[in-house]
Design a protein around this motif. Structure first.
Motif, PDB file in Angstrom:
ATOM      1  N   TYR A 380       0.948  -1.074  -0.074  1.00 27.04           N
ATOM      2  CA  TYR A 380       0.032   0.014   0.001  1.00 27.04           C
ATOM      3  C   TYR A 380       0.846   1.136  -0.090  1.00 27.04           C
ATOM      4  O   TYR A 380       0.254   2.411  -0.319  1.00 27.04           O
ATOM      5  CB  TYR A 380      -0.738  -0.127   1.301  1.00 27.04           C
ATOM      6  N   TRP A 381       2.168   1.255   0.330  1.00 27.28           N
ATOM      7  CA  TRP A 381       3.010   2.378   0.356  1.00 27.28           C
ATOM      8  C   TRP A 381       3.925   2.355  -0.913  1.00 27.28           C
ATOM      9  O   TRP A 381       4.748   3.334  -1.334  1.00 27.28           O
ATOM     10  CB  TRP A 381       3.965   2.208   1.439  1.00 27.28           C
ATOM     11  N   ALA A 382       3.599   1.194  -1.748  1.00 29.58           N
ATOM     12  CA  ALA A 382       4.523   0.933  -2.913  1.00 29.58           C
ATOM     13  C   ALA A 382       4.143   1.958  -4.320  1.00 29.58           C
ATOM     14  O   ALA A 382       3.003   1.650  -4.572  1.00 29.58           O
ATOM     15  CB  ALA A 382       4.741  -0.221  -3.476  1.00 29.58           C
ATOM     16  N   ARG A 383       5.148   2.655  -4.706  1.00 35.70           N
ATOM     17  CA  ARG A 383       4.759   3.610  -5.833  1.00 35.70           C
ATOM     18  C   ARG A 383       4.837   2.667  -7.097  1.00 35.70           C
ATOM     19  O   ARG A 383       5.541   1.783  -7.222  1.00 35.70           O
ATOM     20  CB  ARG A 383       5.776   4.846  -5.973  1.00 35.70           C
ATOM     21  N   ASN A 384       4.203   3.170  -8.224  1.00 28.61           N
ATOM     22  CA  ASN A 384       4.026   2.702  -9.516  1.00 28.61           C
ATOM     23  C   ASN A 384       3.534   1.231  -9.547  1.00 28.61           C
ATOM     24  O   ASN A 384       3.959   0.237 -10.367  1.00 28.61           O
ATOM     25  CB  ASN A 384       5.504   2.454  -9.981  1.00 28.61           C
ATOM     26  N   THR A 385       2.494   1.146  -8.705  1.00 24.85           N
ATOM     27  CA  THR A 385       1.549  -0.009  -8.999  1.00 24.85           C
ATOM     28  C   THR A 385       0.464   0.212  -9.990  1.00 24.85           C
ATOM     29  O   THR A 385      -0.222   1.344  -9.789  1.00 24.85           O
ATOM     30  CB  THR A 385       0.904  -0.306  -7.467  1.00 24.85           C
ATOM     31  N   LEU A 386       0.296  -0.403 -10.792  1.00 24.50           N
ATOM     32  CA  LEU A 386      -0.668   0.041 -12.039  1.00 24.50           C
ATOM     33  C   LEU A 386      -1.711  -0.914 -12.118  1.00 24.50           C
ATOM     34  O   LEU A 386      -1.651  -2.239 -12.043  1.00 24.50           O
ATOM     35  CB  LEU A 386       0.293  -0.375 -13.270  1.00 24.50           C
ATOM     36  N   THR A 387      -2.960  -0.309 -12.129  1.00 26.21           N
ATOM     37  CA  THR A 387      -4.077  -0.987 -12.136  1.00 26.21           C
ATOM     38  C   THR A 387      -5.020  -0.953 -13.274  1.00 26.21           C
ATOM     39  O   THR A 387      -4.969  -0.111 -13.971  1.00 26.21           O
ATOM     40  CB  THR A 387      -5.049  -0.308 -10.854  1.00 26.21           C
ATOM     41  N   HIS A 388      -6.036  -2.107 -13.095  1.00 27.58           N
ATOM     42  CA  HIS A 388      -7.030  -1.980 -14.260  1.00 27.58           C
ATOM     43  C   HIS A 388      -8.199  -2.862 -13.642  1.00 27.58           C
ATOM     44  O   HIS A 388      -8.220  -3.485 -12.736  1.00 27.58           O
ATOM     45  CB  HIS A 388      -6.465  -3.474 -15.205  1.00 27.58           C
TER      46      HIS A 388
END
Length: 538
Positions: A380-388
């Motif tokens: 939940y703190w990680a950047r650059n998680t890409l969602t669909h």
């Protein structure tokens, strides 16, 4: 002749249309009208993906719809359709959530903040699309573009807070905003939209109703209408025959109406739109967690004294209706499912990041490269998680992942992401590579992390390439399972770990999403490459 979906902008000679129009009682243009096909019908929900707080307009022969996206970036998607039934994502009205460092996951987090209910309009006088929304109950922002694909730019930041705003372009091109929760107000903006000219309270919701919000503002046959939601089970409408500032009278449109999704909620908080041949429709969303809030469409007729009536099927919002009679589309819209090979050098508009990305740590070049952007043990703190978005009622996401450039401590994979999450992916530790299934990633009601995950199953994998798969059943109900599997050849898949029960609490608002992630737990420098993503349905 064409019409505006919010007003007749020029009664003598109209050049452009935005769909919901004053012209409800005007004759349709025979050159534009299409004869109904009695054999054609559509099924609700018309979009079985999470698009909430809908505003819908028509510009000439094209329909556009906007929706809430909370903490996802880019925000405020704009969808396009030629028939009100088949939709594609055309762009985003808010290119980046530049409303504070928390939207960068920098010292804070913006979960369940950001883009709430907003408004979309088209102004024929300057041939410009307008998006209006408030952020963090602090300020209201106005974005404009000549095309929904963009580029969109911020025209103004207004100090006023127009909560759940509905934007109206009047006959003389004056901009009005209806807004509020319980107390409903109308504001007039300056001609350029950059400041407020005046504001006035026009209605106070009686205690017998509770709360009304979610304003949509229309001018129809010379009368002003404010369409309002009673969350989460009703829809009401205010009408003024004396101008935008009232006085207004109230009528109930629907309350506790059975919806078209089994186990889902009452359709509400949407918008009205008028077709080219004079028919009216109401597009609302249905609470259907764990998937989110799904758009449904129903025809609307008008009483002789000027009030809208939703057309029902067996005293319920219909699961199907005759298809809208519209001109043939100029082309087929881009499906919301299918394969993305990340061709070209830009992401397609179906993708949104969890908060703003670090743009130095990702790239698209006939494949998606995700470099580690955060050192953390908390997704939940990680950047650059890409969602669909997940396609309902059930769908499968399959990802081809090259993990050869991962470094020790890195974690990369495919998640079912929400306030209670699970994932399948790769752990690189001590030079060894394992595929694992992890659940127990949780947040509390204040969106603080309460669990960073527990490994439930794992296996060693050879080579540097892997296929990951997540299957999601988002039908409202008791089980709501998500399951995970992997493959080393892209053909034979092996189930990994137990089924994950997706949560259905509405308070996170956004539904579950498929999410691609890569973060470090030790040091930056690693990367993964995604060469194919497929969203498929049975």
């Amino acid at each position: 002749m064409t019409w505006s979906d919010q007003s007749i902008t020029r009664r003598a000679a109209l050049a452009t249309t935005t769909g919901l129009t004053v012209g409800a009682l005007l004759p349709p243009d025979p050159a534009r009208a299409a004869a109904p096909d009695p054999a054609a019908s559509y099924t609700n929900p018309v979009i079985w993906q999470d698009f909430a707080d809908i505003d819908v307009i028509r510009v000439e022969n094209t329909y556009y719809c906007s929706a809430s996206t909370m903490h996802y970036s880019p925000g405020a998607p704009v969808l396009r359709s030629y028939d009100l039934v088949n939709w594609e994502i055309a762009g985003h009205a808010v290119p980046v959530l530049d409303f504070g460092s928390k939207y960068d996951l920098n010292g804070g987090r913006g979960y369940v903040r950001g883009i709430w209910a907003s408004s979309l309009a088209y102004r024929p006088a300057d041939r410009t699309f307008y998006w209006l929304g408030q952020i963090d109950f602090a300020r209201t922002h106005l974005y404009t573009a000549r095309s929904v694909e963009g580029p969109w730019s911020r025209r103004a930041t207004l100090p006023q807070v127009y909560y759940d705003a509905g934007l109206l372009v009047d006959d003389d091109n004056t901009l009005y905003v209806a807004y509020g929760n319980g107390t409903i107000n109308v504001a007039q903006l300056a001609a350029d939209g950059r400041s407020q000219v005046r504001t006035q309270q026009v209605f106070s919701t009686p205690s017998s109703i509770g709360t009304l919000e979610g304003s949509r503002f229309y001018k129809i046959n010379g009368n002003y209408y404010i369409f309002l939601t009673r969350p989460a089970n009703g829809q009401y409408i205010l009408r003024s025959t004396s101008g935008p500032f009232g006085p207004y009278t109230l009528r109930q449109v629907l309350l506790d109406l059975p919806g078209p999704i089994s186990g889902g909620g009452v359709p509400h908080q949407g918008g009205l739109v008028r077709t080219q041949n004079g028919a009216w429709y109401y597009m609302a969303f249905v609470d259907a967690y764990p998937g989110g809030r799904m758009p449904a469409l129903a025809p609307v007729t008008w009483t002789s004294d000027g009030w809208p009536v939703v057309q029902l099927v067996n005293n319920a919002w219909g699961r199907s209706y005759p298809a809208p009679a519209v001109p043939p589309p100029p082309r087929q819209v881009t499906p919301l499912t299918g394969v993305d090979t990340f061709d070209g050098t830009a992401l397609k508009p179906r993708w949104e990041w969890n908060h703003n990305p670090d743009n130095a740590k990702w790239s698209v070049d006939n494949g998606l490269t995700l470099r580690t952007a955060t050192v953390t043990g908390d997704l939940y703190w990680a950047r650059n998680t890409l969602t669909h978005r997940i396609q309902g009622p059930t769908s499968t996401a399959t990802v081809q992942l090259d993990h050869s450039a991962m470094r020790d401590g890195d974690r990369a994979g495919l998640a079912l992401l929400r306030d209670s999450s699970a994932w399948i992916g790769v752990k690189r530790d001590g030079g060894a590579t394992r595929v694992v299934m992890v659940d127990g990633l949780t947040m509390d009601g204040s969106w603080n992390t309460t669990g960073t995950g527990t490994e439930r199953a794992g296996a060693s994998v050879p080579g540097g390439r892997l296929w990951l798969r997540a299957e999601a059943d988002i039908r409202p109900g008791a089980s709501r399972p998500g399951t995970f599997s992997y493959s080393t050849d892209g053909v034979t898949f092996t189930r990994l770990g137990p089924a994950f029960a997706m949560g259905n609490d509405w308070r996170f608002f956004m539904g579950y999403r498929f999410a691609l992630f890569n973060h470090a737990t030790q040091a930056l420098g690693g990367s993964v490459r995604v060469t194919r993503f497929e969203l498929s349905t049975p």
